[in-house]
Write a protein that holds these residues in place. Structure first.
Motif, PDB file in Angstrom:
ATOM      1  N   MET A   1      -1.843 -71.788 -39.680  1.00 19.24           N
ATOM      2  CA  MET A   1      -2.487 -70.835 -39.105  1.00 19.24           C
ATOM      3  C   MET A   1      -3.506 -70.517 -39.485  1.00 19.24           C
ATOM      4  O   MET A   1      -4.409 -70.184 -38.676  1.00 19.24           O
ATOM      5  N   SER A   2      -4.484 -70.502 -40.509  1.00 15.87           N
ATOM      6  CA  SER A   2      -4.878 -69.458 -41.360  1.00 15.87           C
ATOM      7  C   SER A   2      -6.574 -70.227 -40.752  1.00 15.87           C
ATOM      8  O   SER A   2      -7.183 -69.717 -40.354  1.00 15.87           O
ATOM      9  N   ASP A   3      -6.588 -71.163 -41.335  1.00 19.57           N
ATOM     10  CA  ASP A   3      -7.732 -71.995 -40.697  1.00 19.57           C
ATOM     11  C   ASP A   3      -7.992 -72.334 -38.870  1.00 19.57           C
ATOM     12  O   ASP A   3      -9.433 -72.167 -38.691  1.00 19.57           O
ATOM     13  N   LEU A   4      -6.983 -71.872 -38.197  1.00 14.30           N
ATOM     14  CA  LEU A   4      -7.275 -71.924 -36.840  1.00 14.30           C
ATOM     15  C   LEU A   4      -7.641 -70.525 -36.950  1.00 14.30           C
ATOM     16  O   LEU A   4      -8.341 -70.793 -36.187  1.00 14.30           O
ATOM     17  N   LEU A   5      -7.865 -68.876 -36.896  1.00  7.00           N
ATOM     18  CA  LEU A   5      -8.103 -68.093 -36.561  1.00  7.00           C
ATOM     19  C   LEU A   5      -9.612 -67.526 -37.446  1.00  7.00           C
ATOM     20  O   LEU A   5     -10.576 -67.430 -36.855  1.00  7.00           O
ATOM     21  N   PHE A   6      -9.471 -68.779 -38.437  1.00  2.00           N
ATOM     22  CA  PHE A   6     -11.057 -68.973 -39.176  1.00  2.00           C
ATOM     23  C   PHE A   6     -12.075 -69.568 -38.166  1.00  2.00           C
ATOM     24  O   PHE A   6     -12.947 -68.755 -37.796  1.00  2.00           O
ATOM     25  N   ALA A   7     -11.582 -70.746 -37.574  1.00  2.93           N
ATOM     26  CA  ALA A   7     -12.031 -70.841 -35.799  1.00  2.93           C
ATOM     27  C   ALA A   7     -12.136 -70.241 -34.963  1.00  2.93           C
ATOM     28  O   ALA A   7     -13.793 -70.205 -34.418  1.00  2.93           O
ATOM     29  N   CYS A   8     -11.742 -69.274 -34.603  1.00  2.00           N
ATOM     30  CA  CYS A   8     -11.187 -68.443 -33.350  1.00  2.00           C
ATOM     31  C   CYS A   8     -12.298 -67.663 -33.792  1.00  2.00           C
ATOM     32  O   CYS A   8     -13.719 -67.223 -33.218  1.00  2.00           O
ATOM     33  N   ALA A   9     -12.145 -66.906 -35.127  1.00  6.51           N
ATOM     34  CA  ALA A   9     -13.760 -66.092 -35.210  1.00  6.51           C
ATOM     35  C   ALA A   9     -15.010 -66.515 -34.992  1.00  6.51           C
ATOM     36  O   ALA A   9     -15.690 -65.803 -34.390  1.00  6.51           O
ATOM     37  N   SER A  10     -15.178 -67.945 -35.805  1.00  4.51           N
ATOM     38  CA  SER A  10     -16.233 -68.855 -35.928  1.00  4.51           C
ATOM     39  C   SER A  10     -16.517 -68.758 -34.285  1.00  4.51           C
ATOM     40  O   SER A  10     -17.528 -68.785 -33.994  1.00  4.51           O
ATOM     41  N   ASN A  11     -15.414 -69.818 -33.578  1.00  5.44           N
ATOM     42  CA  ASN A  11     -15.687 -69.525 -32.413  1.00  5.44           C
ATOM     43  C   ASN A  11     -16.222 -68.656 -31.052  1.00  5.44           C
ATOM     44  O   ASN A  11     -17.148 -67.762 -30.304  1.00  5.44           O
ATOM     45  N   SER A  12     -15.602 -67.279 -31.468  1.00  4.13           N
ATOM     46  CA  SER A  12     -16.013 -65.811 -30.885  1.00  4.13           C
ATOM     47  C   SER A  12     -17.289 -65.776 -31.246  1.00  4.13           C
ATOM     48  O   SER A  12     -18.375 -64.830 -30.570  1.00  4.13           O
ATOM     49  N   ALA A  13     -17.471 -65.481 -32.275  1.00  4.74           N
ATOM     50  CA  ALA A  13     -18.912 -65.124 -33.243  1.00  4.74           C
ATOM     51  C   ALA A  13     -20.168 -66.529 -32.119  1.00  4.74           C
ATOM     52  O   ALA A  13     -21.198 -65.647 -31.864  1.00  4.74           O
ATOM     53  N   ASP A  14     -19.942 -67.289 -32.373  1.00  2.00           N
ATOM     54  CA  ASP A  14     -20.694 -68.717 -31.513  1.00  2.00           C
ATOM     55  C   ASP A  14     -20.656 -68.070 -30.228  1.00  2.00           C
ATOM     56  O   ASP A  14     -22.136 -68.577 -30.188  1.00  2.00           O
ATOM     57  N   HIS A  15     -20.250 -67.770 -29.482  1.00  2.00           N
ATOM     58  CA  HIS A  15     -20.341 -67.225 -28.014  1.00  2.00           C
ATOM     59  C   HIS A  15     -20.852 -66.261 -27.929  1.00  2.00           C
ATOM     60  O   HIS A  15     -21.978 -66.103 -27.187  1.00  2.00           O
ATOM     61  N   ALA A  16     -20.511 -65.153 -28.656  1.00  2.00           N
ATOM     62  CA  ALA A  16     -21.606 -64.042 -28.598  1.00  2.00           C
ATOM     63  C   ALA A  16     -22.746 -64.041 -29.107  1.00  2.00           C
ATOM     64  O   ALA A  16     -24.031 -63.787 -28.284  1.00  2.00           O
ATOM     65  N   GLU A  17     -23.386 -64.852 -30.185  1.00  2.00           N
ATOM     66  CA  GLU A  17     -25.212 -65.678 -30.257  1.00  2.00           C
ATOM     67  C   GLU A  17     -25.311 -66.379 -28.873  1.00  2.00           C
ATOM     68  O   GLU A  17     -26.304 -66.403 -28.847  1.00  2.00           O
ATOM     69  N   ALA A  18     -24.285 -66.841 -28.228  1.00  2.00           N
ATOM     70  CA  ALA A  18     -25.177 -67.788 -27.196  1.00  2.00           C
ATOM     71  C   ALA A  18     -25.650 -67.219 -26.359  1.00  2.00           C
ATOM     72  O   ALA A  18     -27.089 -67.092 -25.502  1.00  2.00           O
ATOM     73  N   VAL A  19     -24.754 -66.158 -25.799  1.00  2.00           N
ATOM     74  CA  VAL A  19     -25.032 -64.945 -24.392  1.00  2.00           C
ATOM     75  C   VAL A  19     -25.950 -64.104 -25.220  1.00  2.00           C
ATOM     76  O   VAL A  19     -26.719 -64.339 -24.299  1.00  2.00           O
ATOM     77  N   LEU A  20     -26.147 -63.573 -26.200  1.00  3.70           N
ATOM     78  CA  LEU A  20     -27.503 -63.136 -26.114  1.00  3.70           C
ATOM     79  C   LEU A  20     -28.316 -63.511 -27.105  1.00  3.70           C
ATOM     80  O   LEU A  20     -29.579 -62.965 -26.358  1.00  3.70           O
ATOM     81  N   SER A  21     -28.186 -64.410 -27.309  1.00  6.34           N
ATOM     82  CA  SER A  21     -30.305 -65.120 -27.845  1.00  6.34           C
ATOM     83  C   SER A  21     -30.443 -66.022 -25.954  1.00  6.34           C
ATOM     84  O   SER A  21     -31.419 -65.488 -26.283  1.00  6.34           O
ATOM     85  N   ALA A  22     -29.266 -66.189 -25.434  1.00  5.16           N
ATOM     86  CA  ALA A  22     -29.738 -66.621 -24.014  1.00  5.16           C
ATOM     87  C   ALA A  22     -30.663 -65.464 -23.393  1.00  5.16           C
ATOM     88  O   ALA A  22     -31.998 -65.523 -22.994  1.00  5.16           O
ATOM     89  N   LEU A  23     -30.263 -64.545 -24.305  1.00  8.90           N
ATOM     90  CA  LEU A  23     -30.913 -63.707 -23.209  1.00  8.90           C
ATOM     91  C   LEU A  23     -32.294 -62.553 -24.369  1.00  8.90           C
ATOM     92  O   LEU A  23     -32.541 -61.180 -24.122  1.00  8.90           O
ATOM     93  N   GLY A  24     -32.565 -63.462 -25.017  1.00 14.53           N
ATOM     94  CA  GLY A  24     -33.922 -62.569 -25.917  1.00 14.53           C
ATOM     95  C   GLY A  24     -33.439 -62.358 -27.201  1.00 14.53           C
ATOM     96  O   GLY A  24     -34.038 -61.018 -28.207  1.00 14.53           O
ATOM     97  N   SER A  25     -31.849 -62.004 -27.522  1.00 13.68           N
ATOM     98  CA  SER A  25     -32.005 -61.125 -28.543  1.00 13.68           C
ATOM     99  C   SER A  25     -30.952 -61.211 -29.652  1.00 13.68           C
ATOM    100  O   SER A  25     -29.213 -62.372 -29.212  1.00 13.68           O
ATOM    101  N   ARG A  26     -31.485 -62.796 -30.394  1.00  9.44           N
ATOM    102  CA  ARG A  26     -30.790 -63.278 -31.935  1.00  9.44           C
ATOM    103  C   ARG A  26     -30.690 -62.740 -32.566  1.00  9.44           C
ATOM    104  O   ARG A  26     -30.562 -60.759 -32.895  1.00  9.44           O
ATOM    105  N   GLY A  27     -29.152 -62.548 -32.938  1.00 10.56           N
ATOM    106  CA  GLY A  27     -28.357 -61.698 -33.902  1.00 10.56           C
ATOM    107  C   GLY A  27     -28.461 -62.288 -35.147  1.00 10.56           C
ATOM    108  O   GLY A  27     -29.257 -63.108 -35.963  1.00 10.56           O
TER     109      GLY A  27
END
Length: 248
Positions: free
Chosen positions: A1-27
């Motif tokens: 499950m370690s690979d899955l957890l890496f993917a989950c973390a990356s998915n979470s960060a990608d989601h946060a970046e998508a929401v914020l960058s669409a509002l003009g706030s890039r991380g």
């Protein structure tokens, strides 16, 4: 499950970046840590760990660097996807801990659609704003402070192929919803809500299924609140880890 957890973390960060960058706030993102040091008055975190306990020293260094760049006096929220950090010495306390849940690809059981519920995919900025307003009510935050012309969810997100929003209507009113963010080979299910007066009718589970099956050939993952945990377990999701969200 370690690979899955890496993917989950990356998915979470990608989601946060998508929401914020669409509002003009890039991380900013490295192999071990995603961060956004800007001021944004919306319920979104400022840092997410992208590697496990072996990178704890690097994570602590990244959190210190983030704090140094944050506006003075601003609240800072960190998501530790492995629950491996102790941030108390940096002035943080635990906001909450919740489980990671996973469902492998596969067809759902025969779950009847609740009578009177219409599930539709959100495809216009106007309907996205309606989804957002209903979700704030569903999470008990109707007066949440937002930025941007369309609030938390910028209008551009309806065109983002990674993001799919589902609204559940009864008599024309949005009473439930969920969304899926597809990246890193999985569908991350988020923002599952049902308005208080419409719970216990199967609406939440129906919307959870819609988001889970956004890409039927991919595994689905989520983090569950105490209220939604039983729903996801009924759907065949299983526990495989726990994240900790810290606040200062």
């Amino acid at each position: 499950m370690s690979d899955l957890l890496f993917a989950c973390a990356s998915n979470s960060a990608d989601h946060a970046e998508a929401v914020l960058s669409a509002l003009g706030s890039r991380g900013e993102s490295s192999a071990r840590f995603w961060s956004n040091s800007h001021r944004f008055p919306i319920p979104q975190g400022h840092g997410i760990t992208l590697r496990g306990p072996e990178s704890s020293d690097e994570h602590l260094s990244a959190v210190r660097d983030l704090l140094a760049r944050r506006p003075e006096g601003e609240t800072t929220v960190i998501t530790d996807c492995w629950s491996a950090l102790d941030l108390r010495d940096l002035g943080f306390s635990v906001l909450f801990r919740d489980p990671w849940l996973h469902r492998p690809p596969g067809p759902p059981p025969a779950v009847p659609r609740p009578e009177g519920l219409l599930i539709e995919r959100v495809t216009t900025p106007e309907h996205l704003a309606e989804f957002e307003a209903a979700s704030c009510d569903g999470f008990g935050s109707p007066d949440i402070s937002v930025i941007g012309p369309h609030g938390f969810y910028a209008a551009a997100l309806v065109e983002d192929p990674r993001m799919t929003y589902y609204a559940g209507r009864v008599n024309g009113r949005v009473v439930a919803g969920a969304m899926a963010h597809v990246s890193d080979g999985l569908a991350g299910v988020n923002t599952l809500f049902t308005l208080a007066g419409f719970r216990g009718r199967g609406y939440g589970e129906a919307l959870a299924w819609a988001a889970t099956l956004t890409r039927p050939g991919l595994p689905a993952v989520t983090t569950a609140s105490e209220m939604s945990y039983r729903i996801f377990r009924r759907m065949g999701y299983g526990d495989f880890g726990r994240r900790t969200v810290w606040i200062r």
